[in-house]
Scaffold this motif. Structure first.
Motif, short mmCIF file in Angstrom:
data_model
loop_
_atom_site.label_atom_id
_atom_site.label_comp_id
_atom_site.label_asym_id
_atom_site.label_seq_id
_atom_site.Cartn_x
_atom_site.Cartn_y
_atom_site.Cartn_z
N GLU A 14 -1.10 -9.56 -9.55
CA GLU A 14 -0.41 -8.42 -10.12
C GLU A 14 -0.74 -7.20 -9.27
O GLU A 14 -1.85 -7.08 -8.76
CB GLU A 14 -0.87 -8.16 -11.56
CG GLU A 14 -0.50 -9.25 -12.52
CD GLU A 14 -0.95 -8.94 -13.94
OE1 GLU A 14 -1.93 -8.18 -14.12
OE2 GLU A 14 -0.32 -9.45 -14.87
N ALA A 15 0.23 -6.32 -9.14
CA ALA A 15 0.03 -5.12 -8.35
C ALA A 15 0.75 -3.94 -9.01
O ALA A 15 1.78 -4.12 -9.65
CB ALA A 15 0.55 -5.32 -6.94
N ARG A 16 0.18 -2.78 -8.82
CA ARG A 16 0.81 -1.53 -9.27
C ARG A 16 0.98 -0.68 -8.01
O ARG A 16 0.08 0.08 -7.64
CB ARG A 16 -0.06 -0.84 -10.31
CG ARG A 16 0.59 0.39 -10.91
CD ARG A 16 -0.15 0.92 -12.08
NE ARG A 16 -1.52 1.26 -11.73
CZ ARG A 16 -2.41 1.69 -12.60
NH1 ARG A 16 -2.11 1.82 -13.86
NH2 ARG A 16 -3.63 2.00 -12.21
N VAL A 17 2.10 -0.89 -7.32
CA VAL A 17 2.31 -0.30 -6.01
C VAL A 17 3.64 0.43 -5.93
O VAL A 17 4.60 0.10 -6.63
CB VAL A 17 2.23 -1.37 -4.90
CG1 VAL A 17 0.82 -1.90 -4.77
CG2 VAL A 17 3.17 -2.52 -5.18
N PHE A 18 3.71 1.39 -5.03
CA PHE A 18 4.91 2.20 -4.81
C PHE A 18 6.07 1.32 -4.39
O PHE A 18 5.95 0.50 -3.48
CB PHE A 18 4.61 3.27 -3.75
CG PHE A 18 5.77 4.18 -3.45
CD1 PHE A 18 6.19 5.08 -4.40
CD2 PHE A 18 6.41 4.12 -2.24
CE1 PHE A 18 7.26 5.93 -4.14
CE2 PHE A 18 7.48 4.95 -1.96
CZ PHE A 18 7.90 5.86 -2.91
N GLU A 19 7.18 1.47 -5.05
CA GLU A 19 8.42 0.72 -4.78
C GLU A 19 8.21 -0.79 -4.76
O GLU A 19 8.92 -1.52 -4.07
CB GLU A 19 9.07 1.20 -3.48
CG GLU A 19 9.56 2.63 -3.58
CD GLU A 19 10.32 3.11 -2.36
OE1 GLU A 19 10.24 2.46 -1.29
OE2 GLU A 19 11.00 4.13 -2.48
N ALA A 20 7.20 -1.27 -5.49
CA ALA A 20 6.93 -2.70 -5.68
C ALA A 20 6.59 -3.44 -4.39
O ALA A 20 6.69 -4.66 -4.33
CB ALA A 20 8.09 -3.38 -6.40
N THR A 21 6.19 -2.73 -3.35
CA THR A 21 5.92 -3.35 -2.04
C THR A 21 4.44 -3.67 -1.87
O THR A 21 3.61 -2.77 -1.79
CB THR A 21 6.40 -2.44 -0.89
OG1 THR A 21 7.79 -2.17 -1.07
CG2 THR A 21 6.18 -3.10 0.45
N VAL A 22 4.12 -4.95 -1.81
CA VAL A 22 2.76 -5.43 -1.57
C VAL A 22 2.70 -5.87 -0.12
O VAL A 22 3.38 -6.81 0.29
CB VAL A 22 2.39 -6.62 -2.49
CG1 VAL A 22 0.98 -7.11 -2.20
CG2 VAL A 22 2.56 -6.25 -3.95
N ARG A 23 1.92 -5.17 0.69
CA ARG A 23 1.76 -5.52 2.11
C ARG A 23 0.60 -6.48 2.25
O ARG A 23 -0.35 -6.45 1.47
CB ARG A 23 1.50 -4.27 2.94
CG ARG A 23 2.69 -3.36 3.06
CD ARG A 23 3.62 -3.74 4.19
NE ARG A 23 2.96 -3.51 5.47
CZ ARG A 23 2.67 -4.47 6.35
NH1 ARG A 23 2.97 -5.73 6.13
NH2 ARG A 23 2.07 -4.17 7.48
N PHE A 24 0.66 -7.34 3.27
CA PHE A 24 -0.46 -8.23 3.54
C PHE A 24 -0.53 -8.60 5.01
O PHE A 24 0.48 -8.58 5.72
CB PHE A 24 -0.40 -9.49 2.66
CG PHE A 24 0.72 -10.43 2.99
CD1 PHE A 24 0.55 -11.46 3.91
CD2 PHE A 24 1.95 -10.31 2.36
CE1 PHE A 24 1.59 -12.34 4.19
CE2 PHE A 24 2.98 -11.19 2.63
CZ PHE A 24 2.80 -12.20 3.55
#
Length: 88
Positions: A14-24
């Protein structure tokens, strides 16, 4: 994180990130093995779910590390990094 085969991993979270973008990125020493992003089911301030499927060359893995992060909307710098060592 689940190892599903030689060099294969599934990462769910789960992530709470700007514009739903999870970088990896996936690194192994100085080498970058993967550099991408996934989209969470919701963008911040809500929590969204995400899933990443990694397929890495198992014969080259020494000490791989998955780094999850958010890119700052202001500077583009990594923020909120989470480093996860991957089993070989």
């Amino acid at each position: 994180m689940t190892k599903t085969g030689a060099g294969q991993y599934t990462v769910k979270g789960e992530a709470r990130v700007f514009e739903a973008t999870v970088r990896f990125v996936v690194t192994d020493g100085d080498a970058t093995l993967a550099d991408s992003f996934v989209t969470a089911s919701q963008g911040g301030p809500a929590w969204g779910t995400f899933s990443i499927n990694l397929n890495l060359d198992a014969s080259k893995l020494k000490e791989p590390v998955l780094v999850l992060f958010e890119e700052s909307a202001e500077s583009g710098q990594r923020i909120h990094e989470l480093k996860i060592p991957l089993p070989k």
